[in-house]
Scaffold this motif. Sequence first.
Motif, PDB file in Angstrom:
ATOM      1  N   LYS A   1      -6.614  -5.513  -4.771  1.00 55.09           N
ATOM      2  CA  LYS A   1      -8.018  -5.236  -5.078  1.00 55.09           C
ATOM      3  C   LYS A   1      -8.434  -3.792  -4.802  1.00 55.09           C
ATOM      4  O   LYS A   1      -9.271  -3.257  -5.500  1.00 55.09           O
ATOM      5  CB  LYS A   1      -8.941  -6.212  -4.375  1.00 55.09           C
ATOM      6  CG  LYS A   1      -8.997  -6.097  -2.880  1.00 55.09           C
ATOM      7  CD  LYS A   1      -9.914  -7.153  -2.303  1.00 55.09           C
ATOM      8  CE  LYS A   1      -9.812  -7.159  -0.788  1.00 55.09           C
ATOM      9  NZ  LYS A   1     -10.546  -8.274  -0.235  1.00 55.09           N
ATOM     10  N   ASN A   2      -7.865  -3.149  -3.826  1.00 61.76           N
ATOM     11  CA  ASN A   2      -8.219  -1.767  -3.525  1.00 61.76           C
ATOM     12  C   ASN A   2      -7.086  -0.790  -3.819  1.00 61.76           C
ATOM     13  O   ASN A   2      -7.172   0.371  -3.441  1.00 61.76           O
ATOM     14  CB  ASN A   2      -8.628  -1.640  -2.057  1.00 61.76           C
ATOM     15  CG  ASN A   2      -9.868  -2.454  -1.751  1.00 61.76           C
ATOM     16  OD1 ASN A   2     -10.826  -2.446  -2.510  1.00 61.76           O
ATOM     17  ND2 ASN A   2      -9.832  -3.179  -0.653  1.00 61.76           N
ATOM     18  N   LEU A   3      -6.043  -1.271  -4.487  1.00 61.27           N
ATOM     19  CA  LEU A   3      -4.876  -0.414  -4.707  1.00 61.27           C
ATOM     20  C   LEU A   3      -4.728   0.086  -6.135  1.00 61.27           C
ATOM     21  O   LEU A   3      -4.311   1.219  -6.343  1.00 61.27           O
ATOM     22  CB  LEU A   3      -3.596  -1.159  -4.306  1.00 61.27           C
ATOM     23  CG  LEU A   3      -3.462  -1.526  -2.842  1.00 61.27           C
ATOM     24  CD1 LEU A   3      -2.163  -2.301  -2.607  1.00 61.27           C
ATOM     25  CD2 LEU A   3      -3.475  -0.284  -1.979  1.00 61.27           C
TER      26      LEU A   3
ATOM     27  N   LYS B   1      -8.568  -2.351 -11.714  1.00 66.66           N
ATOM     28  CA  LYS B   1      -8.606  -3.760 -12.127  1.00 66.66           C
ATOM     29  C   LYS B   1      -7.947  -3.978 -13.491  1.00 66.66           C
ATOM     30  O   LYS B   1      -7.236  -4.953 -13.694  1.00 66.66           O
ATOM     31  CB  LYS B   1     -10.050  -4.251 -12.133  1.00 66.66           C
ATOM     32  CG  LYS B   1     -10.192  -5.722 -12.196  1.00 66.66           C
ATOM     33  CD  LYS B   1     -11.623  -6.155 -11.971  1.00 66.66           C
ATOM     34  CE  LYS B   1     -11.619  -7.642 -11.744  1.00 66.66           C
ATOM     35  NZ  LYS B   1     -12.599  -8.073 -10.791  1.00 66.66           N
TER      36      LYS B   1
ATOM     37  N   ARG C   1       0.837  -1.203   0.000  1.00 68.48           N
ATOM     38  CA  ARG C   1       0.000   0.000   0.000  1.00 68.48           C
ATOM     39  C   ARG C   1       0.873   1.254   0.000  1.00 68.48           C
ATOM     40  O   ARG C   1       0.644   2.184  -0.760  1.00 68.48           O
ATOM     41  CB  ARG C   1      -0.936  -0.001   1.201  1.00 68.48           C
ATOM     42  CG  ARG C   1      -1.811   1.248   1.266  1.00 68.48           C
ATOM     43  CD  ARG C   1      -2.903   1.158   2.298  1.00 68.48           C
ATOM     44  NE  ARG C   1      -3.817   0.055   2.086  1.00 68.48           N
ATOM     45  CZ  ARG C   1      -4.777   0.024   1.165  1.00 68.48           C
ATOM     46  NH1 ARG C   1      -4.937   1.055   0.357  1.00 68.48           N
ATOM     47  NH2 ARG C   1      -5.565  -1.004   1.044  1.00 68.48           N
TER      48      ARG C   1
END
Length: 108
Positions: free
Chosen positions: A35-37, A40, A5
């Motif tokens: 997935k949240n960084l 996609k 992160r």
Amino acid sequence: KLAWRQVVEQAEGSGAKILTIGSPQDKKQADEILKNLVPKENNLVGVLSFPQCVQLIRNAERLFSVDSGLVHVADFYNVPTEVIFRTGNPDKWRPLHKSSRVIITNGE
């Protein structure tokens, strides 16, 4: 995940376009970590062949990687690297480019 992160947030802050690459064996773990960084569509782990990965690295401004063979590919093409070592010997396997940086974690 914390180390990833931090690395990704620093790169995004610089306006860099982030693409993630890796082997098909890494896909499940990469999907979870990223997935949240990253968007996609920029997660190319398990999608590209090794020669395609090498070509991306060759043309990259910088490589962010765990300790892997891709770090040595980046060194070959004189691409600076931010490499995360969770295990192994960073003194022996660190990237050689003068602008590279080693991040040592305890498995995060």
